[in-house]
Design an enzyme around this catalytic site. Structure first.
Site, mmCIF file in Angstrom:
data_model
loop_
_atom_site.group_PDB
_atom_site.id
_atom_site.type_symbol
_atom_site.label_atom_id
_atom_site.label_comp_id
_atom_site.label_asym_id
_atom_site.label_seq_id
_atom_site.Cartn_x
_atom_site.Cartn_y
_atom_site.Cartn_z
ATOM 1 N N SER A 19 60.486 69.292 56.019
ATOM 2 C CA SER A 19 61.780 69.206 55.318
ATOM 3 C C SER A 19 62.706 70.343 55.740
ATOM 4 C CB SER A 19 61.575 69.296 53.800
ATOM 5 O OG SER A 19 60.858 68.197 53.331
ATOM 6 N N ILE A 20 63.972 70.012 55.887
ATOM 7 C CA ILE A 20 64.966 71.039 56.211
ATOM 8 C C ILE A 20 64.991 72.114 55.119
ATOM 9 C CG2 ILE A 20 67.471 71.396 56.384
ATOM 10 C CD1 ILE A 20 67.555 68.750 58.029
ATOM 11 N N ASP A 65 64.338 64.100 39.238
ATOM 12 C CA ASP A 65 65.010 62.984 39.907
ATOM 13 C C ASP A 65 66.496 63.227 39.672
ATOM 14 O OD1 ASP A 65 66.285 60.661 40.598
ATOM 15 O OD2 ASP A 65 64.849 59.329 39.619
ATOM 16 N N VAL A 66 67.263 63.445 40.745
ATOM 17 C CA VAL A 66 68.674 63.823 40.569
ATOM 18 C C VAL A 66 69.529 62.699 39.986
ATOM 19 C CG1 VAL A 66 68.706 65.670 42.298
ATOM 20 C CG2 VAL A 66 69.254 63.310 42.998
ATOM 21 N N ILE A 93 69.187 66.835 49.908
ATOM 22 C CA ILE A 93 68.722 65.568 49.328
ATOM 23 C C ILE A 93 69.560 64.409 49.844
ATOM 24 C CG2 ILE A 93 68.841 64.282 47.147
ATOM 25 C CD1 ILE A 93 67.890 66.735 45.732
ATOM 26 N N TYR A 156 73.367 54.427 61.301
ATOM 27 C CA TYR A 156 73.401 55.418 60.211
ATOM 28 C C TYR A 156 74.103 54.838 58.972
ATOM 29 C CZ TYR A 156 73.034 60.218 58.463
ATOM 30 O OH TYR A 156 72.711 61.344 57.738
ATOM 31 N N LYS A 163 77.761 60.793 53.898
ATOM 32 C CA LYS A 163 77.977 62.146 54.429
ATOM 33 C C LYS A 163 79.466 62.487 54.475
ATOM 34 C CE LYS A 163 73.659 63.332 55.039
ATOM 35 N NZ LYS A 163 73.006 64.035 53.907
ATOM 36 N N THR A 194 62.052 64.243 60.445
ATOM 37 C CA THR A 194 61.602 64.524 59.072
ATOM 38 C C THR A 194 61.248 63.188 58.418
ATOM 39 O OG1 THR A 194 63.809 64.267 58.126
ATOM 40 C CG2 THR A 194 63.225 66.487 58.864
ATOM 41 N N LEU A 195 60.803 63.262 57.161
ATOM 42 C CA LEU A 195 60.476 62.049 56.418
ATOM 43 C C LEU A 195 61.710 61.143 56.306
ATOM 44 C CD1 LEU A 195 57.874 61.232 54.949
ATOM 45 C CD2 LEU A 195 58.845 62.184 52.850
HETATM 46 P P1 NAD Z 1 63.259 65.073 53.709
HETATM 47 O O1 NAD Z 1 62.767 63.686 53.488
HETATM 48 O O2 NAD Z 1 62.247 66.118 53.961
HETATM 49 O O3 NAD Z 1 64.185 65.527 52.496
HETATM 50 C C1 NAD Z 1 64.896 64.630 51.671
HETATM 51 C C2 NAD Z 1 64.647 65.061 50.249
HETATM 52 O O4 NAD Z 1 65.418 64.254 49.341
HETATM 53 C C3 NAD Z 1 63.171 64.903 49.841
HETATM 54 O O5 NAD Z 1 62.684 66.139 49.354
HETATM 55 C C4 NAD Z 1 63.230 63.895 48.717
HETATM 56 O O6 NAD Z 1 62.252 64.110 47.718
HETATM 57 C C5 NAD Z 1 64.634 64.148 48.172
HETATM 58 N N1 NAD Z 1 65.109 63.063 47.298
HETATM 59 C C6 NAD Z 1 65.351 61.775 47.617
HETATM 60 N N2 NAD Z 1 65.717 61.092 46.503
HETATM 61 C C7 NAD Z 1 65.732 61.994 45.471
HETATM 62 C C8 NAD Z 1 66.008 61.904 44.091
HETATM 63 N N3 NAD Z 1 66.382 60.758 43.504
HETATM 64 N N4 NAD Z 1 65.903 63.028 43.331
HETATM 65 C C9 NAD Z 1 65.518 64.199 43.879
HETATM 66 N N5 NAD Z 1 65.229 64.356 45.193
HETATM 67 C C10 NAD Z 1 65.335 63.254 45.974
HETATM 68 O O7 NAD Z 1 64.264 64.949 54.950
HETATM 69 P P2 NAD Z 1 65.334 65.983 55.544
HETATM 70 O O8 NAD Z 1 65.657 65.455 56.884
HETATM 71 O O9 NAD Z 1 64.864 67.377 55.380
HETATM 72 O O10 NAD Z 1 66.610 65.709 54.641
HETATM 73 C C11 NAD Z 1 67.279 66.722 53.929
HETATM 74 C C12 NAD Z 1 68.783 66.559 54.067
HETATM 75 O O11 NAD Z 1 69.149 66.812 55.423
HETATM 76 C C13 NAD Z 1 69.292 65.160 53.744
HETATM 77 O O12 NAD Z 1 70.524 65.276 53.060
HETATM 78 C C14 NAD Z 1 69.515 64.571 55.119
HETATM 79 O O13 NAD Z 1 70.473 63.538 55.120
HETATM 80 C C15 NAD Z 1 70.034 65.802 55.838
HETATM 81 N N6 NAD Z 1 70.041 65.740 57.293
HETATM 82 C C16 NAD Z 1 68.911 65.424 57.968
HETATM 83 C C17 NAD Z 1 68.952 65.384 59.354
HETATM 84 C C18 NAD Z 1 67.730 64.999 60.143
HETATM 85 O O14 NAD Z 1 67.874 64.642 61.314
HETATM 86 N N7 NAD Z 1 66.548 65.059 59.570
HETATM 87 C C19 NAD Z 1 70.136 65.691 60.052
HETATM 88 C C20 NAD Z 1 71.264 66.043 59.328
HETATM 89 C C21 NAD Z 1 71.207 66.047 57.940
#
Ligand code: NAD
Length: 256
Positions: A19-20, A65-66, A93, A156, A163, A194-195
């Site tokens: 996770s980021i 849960d947000v 998130i 996307y 976004k 990531t997931l």
């Molecule tokens: P990740 O799956 O590790 O993180 C996403 C998180 O969102 C998880 O911890 C999940 O539990 C949480 N989440 C989802 N629904 C939720 C809810 N209802 N309540 C609370 N938490 C909730 O993946 P990631 O890639 O680390 O994503 C983190 C952020 O980074 C996201 O906003 C994603 O869009 C953004 N992002 C990701 C990338 C990439 O390439 N991975 C690039 C740019 C931006």
């Protein structure tokens, strides 16, 4: 003296060690920050996030849960009872129903659109309002966005629209909270495995293309997210708010 000694932060978005939010947490902890974590409700996520974060000895690891105001109120109440005030929040998130990412944006369902917007965008507003109330000396809030909010990235879809809304929410929140010395910024990260990204159609293609086209000729690395987090969440960016920092190896400036 470490950069975040004596600072307290609340982290939304750690699901696993890819996770980021975890990359940022690792860097912050190494700089002395005290961190409280949230995770999705449910036994397995509680177990996973507790096990992962135990090396940081957090006082709080709370289910949230947000989409549930009651969960958010509960988290911020516990954080206020434990720490009094906090200095920063990581909002990392996003969610869209996978089926919405497998068909054209034109076919997005009303239900899928609202769900994605609620979790991926409104949650920042809901978190920022509650966070600012326990940041009497000011603070910093950082969310994570992607270039698909600025330009069309085929596949996307609704997440790109989320976004775009998230980035503009950053600007409106920065205005609303600026006189309270609470800063709100976003990191626009290049594609990382990531997931969440596993659900994005043609993701590997996006990564290959980004590495080829970017100025640095590669994709962004996990530890670089941590460093950007240190900058935006800490004192070195004191005069910066309402900003979207592109952490993408220069991909977004190239017109090819
Ligand atoms: P990740 O799956 O590790 O993180 C996403 C998180 O969102 C998880 O911890 C999940 O539990 C949480 N989440 C989802 N629904 C939720 C809810 N209802 N309540 C609370 N938490 C909730 O993946 P990631 O890639 O680390 O994503 C983190 C952020 O980074 C996201 O906003 C994603 O869009 C953004 N992002 C990701 C990338 C990439 O390439 N991975 C690039 C740019 C931006």
């Amino acid at each position: 003296m470490r950069l975040f000694e004596g600072k307290v932060g609340l982290v939304f978005g750690v699901a696993n060690d890819r996770s980021i939010a975890w990359a940022m947490s690792q860097a912050l902890r190494a700089e002395g920050a005290e961190l409280a974590y949230t995770h999705l409700p449910g036994e397995s996520s509680a177990r996973r996030v507790r096990r992962l974060t135990e090396e940081h000895a957090p006082k709080l690891v709370l289910a949230c849960d947000v989409q549930q105001d009651r969960d958010l109120d509960g988290v911020f109440r516990r954080v206020a009872e434990t720490y009094g005030a906090i200095d920063f929040v990581i909002h990392s998130i996003a969610f869209a129903p996978p089926q919405e990412l497998r068909k054209p944006y034109l076919e997005t369902s009303r239900e899928g659109w609202h769900l994605a917007m609620d979790i991926s965008v409104y949650s920042l507003v809901a978190v920022a309002r509650r966070a600012a109330a326990i940041m009497p000396q000011g603070g910093s809030i950082v969310t994570i966005t992607y270039f698909g909010g600025e330009k069309v990235m085929p596949g996307y879809n609704v997440m790109g629209v989320c976004k775009a809304a998230l980035e503009h929410s950053v600007r409106y929140l920065a205005w609303d909270l600026g006189r309270k010395a609470v800063r709100v910024n976003a990191i626009s990260a290049g594609p990382m495995r990531t997931l969440s990204s596993a659900g994005v159609a043609r993701f590997d293609e996006m990564r290959e293309h980004a590495a080829r086209k970017s100025c640095l000729g590669r994709n962004v690395e996990f530890r670089e997210l941590g460093k950007a987090g240190l900058y935006l969440l800490g004192e070195m960016s004191d005069g910066v708010t309402g900003e979207v920092l592109h952490l993408d190896c220069g991909y977004s400036i190239v017109g090819l």
